[in-house]
Design a protein around this motif. Structure first.
Motif, PDB file in Angstrom:
ATOM      1  N   SER A  87      33.422  22.973  48.885  1.00 41.43           N
ATOM      2  CA  SER A  87      32.738  22.370  50.233  1.00 41.43           C
ATOM      3  C   SER A  87      31.491  23.273  50.825  1.00 41.43           C
ATOM      4  CB  SER A  87      33.840  22.448  51.396  1.00 41.43           C
ATOM      5  OG  SER A  87      33.882  23.660  51.826  1.00 41.43           O
ATOM      6  N   PRO A  88      30.728  22.872  51.578  1.00 37.93           N
ATOM      7  CA  PRO A  88      29.624  23.586  51.934  1.00 37.93           C
ATOM      8  C   PRO A  88      29.898  24.902  52.592  1.00 37.93           C
ATOM      9  CG  PRO A  88      29.488  21.343  52.951  1.00 37.93           C
ATOM     10  CD  PRO A  88      30.683  21.453  52.240  1.00 37.93           C
ATOM     11  N   ALA A  89      31.075  25.374  53.047  1.00 37.64           N
ATOM     12  CA  ALA A  89      31.471  26.653  53.328  1.00 37.64           C
ATOM     13  C   ALA A  89      31.958  27.514  52.359  1.00 37.64           C
ATOM     14  CB  ALA A  89      32.650  26.444  54.365  1.00 37.64           C
ATOM     15  N   TYR A  90      31.760  27.193  50.780  1.00 37.71           N
ATOM     16  CA  TYR A  90      32.264  28.112  49.868  1.00 37.71           C
ATOM     17  C   TYR A  90      31.105  28.561  49.141  1.00 37.71           C
ATOM     18  CZ  TYR A  90      37.264  27.148  50.523  1.00 37.71           C
ATOM     19  OH  TYR A  90      38.494  26.957  50.996  1.00 37.71           O
ATOM     20  N   GLY A  91      31.264  29.788  48.536  1.00 34.85           N
ATOM     21  CA  GLY A  91      30.419  30.478  47.616  1.00 34.85           C
ATOM     22  C   GLY A  91      31.277  31.229  46.684  1.00 34.85           C
ATOM     23  N   VAL A  92      30.583  31.943  45.725  1.00 33.90           N
ATOM     24  CA  VAL A  92      30.894  32.819  44.755  1.00 33.90           C
ATOM     25  C   VAL A  92      31.017  34.410  45.273  1.00 33.90           C
ATOM     26  CG1 VAL A  92      30.896  33.846  42.419  1.00 33.90           C
ATOM     27  CG2 VAL A  92      30.466  31.359  42.678  1.00 33.90           C
ATOM     28  N   GLY A  93      32.410  34.829  45.455  1.00 31.04           N
ATOM     29  CA  GLY A  93      32.354  36.246  45.948  1.00 31.04           C
ATOM     30  C   GLY A  93      32.116  37.168  44.880  1.00 31.04           C
ATOM     31  N   ASN A  94      32.311  38.575  45.162  1.00 31.38           N
ATOM     32  CA  ASN A  94      32.322  39.691  44.270  1.00 31.38           C
ATOM     33  C   ASN A  94      33.177  39.663  42.932  1.00 31.38           C
ATOM     34  OD1 ASN A  94      30.067  40.522  45.384  1.00 31.38           O
ATOM     35  ND2 ASN A  94      31.289  41.498  46.881  1.00 31.38           N
ATOM     36  N   ALA A  95      33.071  39.690  41.913  1.00 33.64           N
ATOM     37  CA  ALA A  95      33.863  39.669  40.739  1.00 33.64           C
ATOM     38  C   ALA A  95      34.436  41.130  40.483  1.00 33.64           C
ATOM     39  CB  ALA A  95      33.054  39.091  39.760  1.00 33.64           C
ATOM     40  N   THR A  96      35.523  41.005  39.823  1.00 34.51           N
ATOM     41  CA  THR A  96      36.240  42.267  39.174  1.00 34.51           C
ATOM     42  C   THR A  96      36.697  42.200  37.657  1.00 34.51           C
ATOM     43  OG1 THR A  96      38.406  41.355  40.097  1.00 34.51           O
ATOM     44  CG2 THR A  96      37.158  42.702  41.612  1.00 34.51           C
ATOM     45  N   PHE A  97      36.684  43.323  37.114  1.00 28.72           N
ATOM     46  CA  PHE A  97      36.714  43.474  35.668  1.00 28.72           C
ATOM     47  C   PHE A  97      37.860  44.470  35.400  1.00 28.72           C
ATOM     48  CE2 PHE A  97      35.700  44.628  31.255  1.00 28.72           C
ATOM     49  CZ  PHE A  97      36.139  43.490  30.611  1.00 28.72           C
ATOM     50  N   GLU A  98      39.189  43.840  34.688  1.00 24.67           N
ATOM     51  CA  GLU A  98      39.971  44.902  34.633  1.00 24.67           C
ATOM     52  C   GLU A  98      40.690  44.709  33.210  1.00 24.67           C
ATOM     53  OE1 GLU A  98      43.093  44.742  37.448  1.00 24.67           O
ATOM     54  OE2 GLU A  98      43.492  42.373  37.081  1.00 24.67           O
ATOM     55  N   ARG A  99      41.292  45.847  32.593  1.00 26.91           N
ATOM     56  CA  ARG A  99      42.081  45.813  31.319  1.00 26.91           C
ATOM     57  C   ARG A  99      43.308  45.225  31.680  1.00 26.91           C
ATOM     58  NH1 ARG A  99      42.065  49.058  26.277  1.00 26.91           N
ATOM     59  NH2 ARG A  99      40.563  50.125  27.176  1.00 26.91           N
ATOM     60  N   VAL A 100      43.808  44.184  30.881  1.00 30.85           N
ATOM     61  CA  VAL A 100      45.405  43.685  31.372  1.00 30.85           C
ATOM     62  C   VAL A 100      46.206  44.489  30.307  1.00 30.85           C
ATOM     63  CG1 VAL A 100      46.788  41.773  30.985  1.00 30.85           C
ATOM     64  CG2 VAL A 100      44.245  41.373  32.258  1.00 30.85           C
ATOM     65  N   ASN A 101      45.852  44.620  29.099  1.00 33.91           N
ATOM     66  CA  ASN A 101      46.518  45.387  28.128  1.00 33.91           C
ATOM     67  C   ASN A 101      45.535  45.913  27.197  1.00 33.91           C
ATOM     68  OD1 ASN A 101      46.074  43.493  25.975  1.00 33.91           O
ATOM     69  ND2 ASN A 101      48.132  42.162  26.738  1.00 33.91           N
ATOM     70  N   GLU A 102      45.983  46.614  25.993  1.00 29.47           N
ATOM     71  CA  GLU A 102      45.371  47.083  24.941  1.00 29.47           C
ATOM     72  C   GLU A 102      44.052  46.613  24.740  1.00 29.47           C
ATOM     73  OE1 GLU A 102      46.510  48.835  20.918  1.00 29.47           O
ATOM     74  OE2 GLU A 102      47.830  49.654  22.277  1.00 29.47           O
ATOM     75  N   SER A 103      44.157  44.919  24.402  1.00 30.23           N
ATOM     76  CA  SER A 103      43.005  44.451  24.024  1.00 30.23           C
ATOM     77  C   SER A 103      42.693  42.818  24.682  1.00 30.23           C
ATOM     78  CB  SER A 103      43.096  43.989  22.440  1.00 30.23           C
ATOM     79  OG  SER A 103      44.354  42.971  22.418  1.00 30.23           O
ATOM     80  N   THR A 104      43.026  43.114  26.044  1.00 29.25           N
ATOM     81  CA  THR A 104      42.910  41.842  26.731  1.00 29.25           C
ATOM     82  C   THR A 104      42.460  42.349  28.017  1.00 29.25           C
ATOM     83  OG1 THR A 104      44.832  40.478  25.656  1.00 29.25           O
ATOM     84  CG2 THR A 104      43.960  39.883  28.008  1.00 29.25           C
ATOM     85  N   TYR A 105      41.401  41.576  28.609  1.00 29.30           N
ATOM     86  CA  TYR A 105      40.613  41.998  29.760  1.00 29.30           C
ATOM     87  C   TYR A 105      40.832  40.650  30.607  1.00 29.30           C
ATOM     88  CZ  TYR A 105      39.304  45.587  26.616  1.00 29.30           C
ATOM     89  OH  TYR A 105      39.230  46.795  26.152  1.00 29.30           O
ATOM     90  N   LYS A 106      40.556  41.209  31.939  1.00 28.12           N
ATOM     91  CA  LYS A 106      40.511  39.929  33.085  1.00 28.12           C
ATOM     92  C   LYS A 106      39.076  39.836  33.757  1.00 28.12           C
ATOM     93  CE  LYS A 106      42.934  39.786  36.553  1.00 28.12           C
ATOM     94  NZ  LYS A 106      44.044  39.635  37.757  1.00 28.12           N
ATOM     95  N   LEU A 107      38.389  39.061  33.785  1.00 34.91           N
ATOM     96  CA  LEU A 107      37.290  38.777  34.782  1.00 34.91           C
ATOM     97  C   LEU A 107      37.586  37.747  35.834  1.00 34.91           C
ATOM     98  CD1 LEU A 107      34.027  39.371  35.425  1.00 34.91           C
ATOM     99  CD2 LEU A 107      33.509  37.312  34.077  1.00 34.91           C
ATOM    100  N   ALA A 108      37.721  38.304  36.982  1.00 29.07           N
ATOM    101  CA  ALA A 108      38.240  37.292  38.099  1.00 29.07           C
ATOM    102  C   ALA A 108      36.880  37.092  39.032  1.00 29.07           C
ATOM    103  CB  ALA A 108      39.339  38.105  38.995  1.00 29.07           C
ATOM    104  N   VAL A 109      36.734  35.966  39.210  1.00 28.55           N
ATOM    105  CA  VAL A 109      35.542  35.372  40.054  1.00 28.55           C
ATOM    106  C   VAL A 109      36.104  34.713  41.078  1.00 28.55           C
ATOM    107  CG1 VAL A 109      33.295  34.031  39.930  1.00 28.55           C
ATOM    108  CG2 VAL A 109      34.088  35.423  37.761  1.00 28.55           C
TER     109      VAL A 109
END
Length: 186
Positions: A87-109
């Motif tokens: 909707s018009p009231a929405y936008g993209v916020g600040n992303a975060t990046f973290e390690r989930v385990n030894e070889s997996t990472y998560k980019l949260a947008v």
């Protein structure tokens, strides 16, 4: 003669020891050392996150692009994607990046409500995220999430050596299972 033999044995032992220690450091087998020819790897981190101006577009193309640069110590991944806003009231916020385990990472947008009083359309926006992971943690996966919903997973394989690195990647898209599924029989 015995003294001469002792000197030769000590000299040969010294050369073997020096070659062994040099090989350990050159291959990075000692924890925290990436070798004489490389750099020390840095922990995973979000290097940058940018968004373009929200556009009022009727048909948003949800395309994405990925760029990977493998170095001696780290692999840098840049991921860009178009996002339709609800909707018009929405936008993209600040992303975060973290390690989930030894070889997996998560980019949260986060796609979140913001003060966007001037827009009269839901809109679309493109974001670009650059992240860094240590080289040699292969294979690796980066899960891209929008508001805790998995949008895509990027997977890759970087090779690191004292003389340089290379990388390859692929991706998969997943969607939430359909709701209110019905079947008809004839």
């Amino acid at each position: 003669m015995s003294e001469h033999l002792s000197v030769i044995v000590v000299a040969v032992f010294g050369v073997v020891l020096a070659l062994g220690v040099g090989a350990v450091f050159a291959t990075g087998a000692v924890g925290g050392v990436d070798g004489f020819f490389g750099e020390d790897s840095e922990p995973p981190k979000l290097l940058s996150f940018d968004t373009a101006t929200v556009q009022c577009i009727d048909d948003t193309i949800s395309n994405s692009s990925t760029s990977i640069v493998a170095g001696d110590a780290n692999t840098n991944i840049t991921y860009a994607r178009n996002v339709s806003l609800p909707s018009p009231a929405y936008g993209v916020g600040n992303a975060t990046f973290e390690r989930v385990n030894e070889s997996t990472y998560k980019l949260a947008v986060p796609i979140e409500e913001q003060d966007n009083g001037t827009r009269d359309c839901p809109g679309a926006v493109r974001y670009t995220a650059s992240v860094q992971i240590p080289a040699g943690e292969d294979p690796w996966n980066i899960i891209i999430k929008h508001n805790n919903s998995t949008e895509t997973t990027i997977y890759g394989n970087s090779s690191s050596s004292p003389f340089g690195g290379s990388a390859s990647a692929g991706g998969s898209v997943s969607a939430d299972p359909p709701r209110n599924q019905t079947t008809a029989s004839t």
